[in-house]
Enzyme design. Structure first.
Site, PDB file in Angstrom:
ATOM      1  N   ASP A 535       0.857  -1.191   0.000  1.00 11.72           N
ATOM      2  CA  ASP A 535       0.000   0.000   0.000  1.00 11.72           C
ATOM      3  C   ASP A 535       0.896   1.245   0.000  1.00 11.72           C
ATOM      4  OD1 ASP A 535      -2.310   1.476   0.162  1.00 11.72           O
ATOM      5  OD2 ASP A 535      -2.738   1.021   2.253  1.00 11.72           O
ATOM      6  N   GLU A 538       2.608   5.139  -3.842  1.00 16.33           N
ATOM      7  CA  GLU A 538       2.604   6.165  -4.919  1.00 16.33           C
ATOM      8  C   GLU A 538       3.939   6.911  -5.007  1.00 16.33           C
ATOM      9  OE1 GLU A 538       0.263   5.831  -2.563  1.00 16.33           O
ATOM     10  OE2 GLU A 538      -1.171   4.751  -3.821  1.00 16.33           O
ATOM     11  N   ASP A 612      -9.268   4.066  -1.628  1.00 18.18           N
ATOM     12  CA  ASP A 612     -10.161   4.389  -0.511  1.00 18.18           C
ATOM     13  C   ASP A 612     -11.469   4.997  -0.995  1.00 18.18           C
ATOM     14  OD1 ASP A 612      -8.162   3.375   0.990  1.00 18.18           O
ATOM     15  OD2 ASP A 612      -7.331   5.329   1.549  1.00 18.18           O
TER      16      ASP A 612
END
Ligand SMILES: *[C@@H]1O[C@H](CO)[C@@H](O)[C@H](O)[C@H]1NC(C)=O
Length: 953
Positions: A535, A538, A612
């Site tokens: 996760d 980015e 999300d």
């Protein structure tokens, strides 16, 4: 999981307090626009848009300053080499090396670089640091093949008349027409132009220039206007200043698709499948589509805003043709789309790097999938469990909690395969550790899961807690494996652990080290049934510009973060993938990794989800075009958080979300830490049973799903497919993005995604009969919508006539326990009483399938007999695998809408290859009224699933 919001340094104390108190504020429902740039706040975006506007305003009085030096052109071995000269100001010209490669696959690649000048005219502030070269290594991460050069491409006309023409592609039926001045390229198929480069004249390579401290008075650009230099050397946004040691260096190009009115692709955006225009007007966007991987907080729907991942592949589609372009660039990228009557014009610009574009001439969506996959790789064939149901939440709080959830699924007889741990399992947010108080005994937890073949997924992110006494932090820093800041020091920022540093997976030494961390003796508390969630890659940085890393950070090889941002996420997944392969010598299982950030190529290593989302009907609805768009963009192993991550869904919404989620290739429920528990067994009746039925439907169809995954893994076809992909000539279906087809099975689902729905309108393109999956109600009529009942307990799903669908009908606790279960084959006849289908099976775990360890069958029904034939390519493991499933049989054959004459039959004849004699099995014919088709059931024909056989009716 999200970044809470961007935190300026003064917020960091508050932030740590929030963690200490465990009080996480659920924020408002709308995205924090001020955290993310609009085009006008991004220097190069503004400049490229302004260029487009200027050029349009000038019309024919303007000519692009790029011309091909025709005295210096070479065509050899499928490649055209030359130099584009950019007139900066007479007589100054900048040399831009051009390479056009014609690939054996029929794909063309245009690469434009900038000549490296060493005479000191490019001033770099951080002399020994930021690399003075256009980044050309995105291909290392994105591409794995398909680059063989064409042997038959030929120069088809002399260069004298101002054009160079090259014939290429199948039977040289394609042609690239390269105009020298101004430089432009047209890509033609069968004499017709499908793709144009620089037709509008927006080509722009901002050449490197020395930094002049005091800008020259009135210096003019080629347009005769004063250039906007305000963001050339420095740019500030939200209190963060981006220094630009190389100055302006963006690359831009207009790409037109004459005759095409729909363009699809360029994920990830929360928007419709058919992309909208971006230059304003009713129903259009005002902003270009943006690709800059970011942790977008509370993301907004129907928006061109950037999200977590980027795949710069766009396809243009019309009734009889699909073509595409792949813009291989890892820097921040924006794409404007403008449509005129019958044409679509797009305008692409990236902040840095080379111009590097692949052109696909189709002619169908399948060829785009195939050719794009030859370049970037196909979906990794996942382990069987990975396509079953995943149960996640932030967080299961103790190992006892996990065991309890596991027991409850069994108690309520709801199947699931994988339970997930978000960040709270960690000791002090340090990856590769377990909280000693809440997870004292992870091994016994994993053993309990293993008893029913279940798995555990734990989160491992790229930010490493910055703490001297943490061995992993110490090692990473002392070995020089962390990302550096612009001054060359280890970059420090804020993320879940507080002060953190980021592993730099561009560095081969960092990958090597990362691999060592996953060995069982190093990552204590893990068994082979533990898999990984990557996760925040980015990367998400709570106090960074736009919640990510500063662009002037430095990676391995002295590339700026600016150059590599969009591939950063997959370098981390790549390292994790390799680590999972090498956990233990000799124990090779297919890795399972979920990633949030992605780029072209991520499909080879991981599944993705849409980040999300929120527990709203709108978020439920948008998940369909998002998942479909990923599918046609080469990354079909995709899903959205079932139930919605933020907020509490109503029972109805949650139930509808499960009924939708069973159609996501990646099917996982997930929830924010502040939401109420919502494991399906907690939901009150009748919802619990309805959700259970939905999950069981997923499990029943796992053989069809696995076959669809196999197809994706060999030819790139989406696992769930949008209307235009399946019916590419039916114009009325091009914009439909709320119904989907499962692989090649003919299963057509349209989930109910609105509150209090009692029916859905399913669009049918052809004049085949379609049958309700459950009761065989017939729907027929081409080119129109058909109302299909969808009361709460009903999942609207049809089967198109002409297909044979493999199922496993016995409910089990997990997919692993279904391994040797018998099959049911459902034969849905077409207008001519024919049907066809296929089944792919392997051990669902190892790589033995690459050596023939699998079964691949084609089923065919010709009106009177059903045949199973072998379509596998045998290898050294074939016999051994066949043996393991020798006892797996077909227990039922259902024929939907059989010939009427069968009413008088009671038996069928079964002939299995190698059997001494034929046998018989009973046939039951069932008549239904009320618009429902009759059906016939063959009970226990007892044929081996891996065998060749025939059933005669
Ligand atoms: C990971 O990256 C390396 C290049 O560093 C490449 O050779 C390898 O194929 C990649 N792995 C996958 C699964 O794509």
């Amino acid at each position: 999981m999200m970044a809470r919001s961007r935190l300026s340094s003064s917020w960091t104390l508050l932030f740590s307090l929030a963690i200490l108190l465990g009080c996480l504020v659920i924020p408002g429902v709308s995205v924090k626009h001020e955290n993310f740039k609009k085009c006008a706040q991004s220097g190069f975006c503004k400049r490229n848009r302004a260029l487009a506007d200027d050029v349009s305003a000038k019309g024919t009085s303007w000519s692009s300053p790029y011309e091909l030096d025709h005295t210096d052109l070479h065509f050899e071995n499928g490649q055209l080499k030359g130099t584009i000269l950019k007139t900066v100001s007479s007589p100054q010209k900048v040399k831009l090396p051009l390479l056009i490669s014609f690939l054996e696959s029929g794909v063309a690649r245009v690469t434009v670089d900038e000549e490296k000048r060493i005479n000191g005219d490019i001033e770099i502030r951080h002399e020994s640091q930021a690399r003075k070269e256009r980044y050309n290594d995105a291909q290392t991460w994105a591409l794995i093949g398909g680059l063989d050069l064409s042997k038959s491409a030929t120069l088809s006309a002399e260069t004298q008349d101002g054009f160079t023409k090259i014939a290429y592609g199948p039977d040289n039926s394609y042609q690239a027409v390269i105009r020298h001045a101004p430089f432009s390229v047209e890509f033609q198929r069968d004499g017709q132009t499908h793709v144009q480069f620089n037709d509008k004249g927006y080509l722009n390579m901002e050449h490197w220039r020395p930094k002049v401290e005091v800008p020259a008075e009135g210096e003019q650009d080629v347009l005769g206007a004063k250039e906007d230099e305000s963001t050339w050397w420095e740019e500030t946004f939200g209190g963060n200043t981006d220094t630009k040691p190389r100055g302006p260096e963006s690359v831009g190009l207009d790409i037109s698709f004459p005759g095409y009115t729909h363009v699809f692709g360029i994920p990830e955006h929360a928007d419709s499948l058919s992309l909208r225009e971006t230059r304003g007007g009713s129903g259009n966007h005002e902003e270009p589509y943006r690709l800059y991987n970011s942790d977008v907080f509370e993301y907004e729907l129907n928006s061109p805003m950037t999200l977590y991942g980027a795949i710069p592949l766009m396809q243009a589609h019309r009734k009889d043709s699909t073509v595409g372009v792949f813009w291989l660039n890892a820097a921040e990228t924006w794409i404007d789309i403008v449509k005129s009557k019958a044409d679509t014009q797009t305008h692409w610009f990236s902040e840095a790097g080379q111009l590097d574009v692949f052109v696909f001439l189709g002619p169908s969506p399948r060829e785009i999938s195939k050719k794009y996959g030859e370049l970037t790789g196909y979906t990794q064939l996942p382990q069987q469990f990975a396509i079953a149901y995943h149960q996640c939440r932030w967080n299961y709080v103790t190992d006892e909690d996990v065991k309890e959830v596991d027991r409850n699924f069994d108690k309520y007889q709801i199947p699931y395969d994988i339970i997930w741990l978000d960040i709270e399992y960690l000791d002090d947010r340090k990856y590769f550790t377990w909280d000693p108080l809440t997870f004292p005994d992870p091994i016994s937890m994993e053993k309990q899961l293993d008893e029913s073949e279940r798995k555990l997924v734990v989160i491992i992110d790229p930010h490493i807690k910055n703490q001297d006494k943490f061995d992993i932090s110490k090692e990473m820093k002392s070995k020089g494996l962390a990302t550096r800041n612009k001054d060359g020091d280890i970059y420090e920022g804020w993320c879940w652990p507080g002060s953190s540093n980021w592993i730099d997976c561009f560095n081969p030494a960092a990958i090597k080290w990362w691999i060592s961390l996953f060995k069982y003796d190093r990552f204590k508390g893990t068994l082979p049934n533990v898999f990984i969630w990557n996760d925040m890659n980015e990367p998400s940085v709570f106090n960074g510009p736009e919640t990510t890393m500063p662009k002037d950070n430095l990676h391995h090889g002295n590339w700026e973060h600016r150059d590599v941002h969009n591939v950063n996420g997959i370098t981390f997944v790549n390292a994790t993938y390799q680590a999972m392969l090498e956990r233990k010598k000799g124990e090779i299982r297919r890795p399972f990794i979920l990633t949030r950030s992605f780029y072209a190529g991520a499909q080879r290593m991981s599944a993705m989800w849409t980040g999300d989302n929120q527990a709203t009907w709108e978020h439920l609805a948008i998940s369909l075009p998002m998942v479909l768009n990923n599918g046609i963009s080469g990354y079909p192993f995709a899903g959205a958080d079932v139930g919605g991550f933020f907020h509490n869904p109503s029972k109805e919404l949650l139930t509808r979300w499960y009924q939708t989620g069973i159609w996501y290739p990646f099917f996982r429920a997930h929830a924010h830490i502040d939401t109420r528990r919502r494991e399906p067994y907690l939901i009150q009746e009748p919802f619990r049973s309805i959700i259970t039925q939905a999950i069981r439907l997923r499990y029943q169809l796992l053989p069809a799903w696995y076959t669809a995954f196999h197809e994706a893994s060999v030819n790139g076809t989406p696992i769930v497919r949008p209307q235009f992909y399946v019916h590419p000539t039916d114009e009325a279906g091009f914009t439909i993005d709320d119904q989907l087809y499962l692989g090649s099975t003919g299963i057509l689902a349209k989930p109910a995604v609105s509150e209090e729905a009692t029916s859905v309108d399913i669009y049918i393109a052809d004049d085949e009969k379609y049958y309700d999956y459950f009761d065989y109600t017939v729907y027929q009529g081409a080119g129109k919508h058909h109302s299909v009942p969808a009361p709460m307990e009903k999942i609207p799903v049809l089967m198109q006539g002409g297909h044979i669908i493999p199922r496993k009908d016995r409910p089990r606790r997990s997919s692993g326990l279904m391994k040797y279960d018998p099959y049911t084959l459902v034969i849905v006849l077409d207008k001519n009483s024919q049907a066809e289908g296929s089944l792919y099976v392997d051990d669902g775990e190892t790589f033995d399938y690459q050596r023939g360890g699998y079964v691949h069958r084609r089923f065919h029904f010709d009106g009177s007999s059903l045949v199973s034939e072998d379509i596998a390519t045998p290898g050294p493991q074939t016999a051994a695998y066949q043996k393991t499933i020798a006892s797996v049989h077909v227990e039922r054959v259902v024929v939907v809408d059989p010939p009427k004459e069968w009413q008088s039959k009671n038996t069928v004849t079964v002939i299995e290859d190698g059997a001494k004699a034929s046998s018989t099995a009973s046939l039951e014919y069932v008549v239904q009224g009320d618009g429902k088709a009759p059906y016939a059931v063959v009970k226990n024909p007892n044929v081996g699933i891996g065998k060749t056989w025939r059933i005669e009716f």
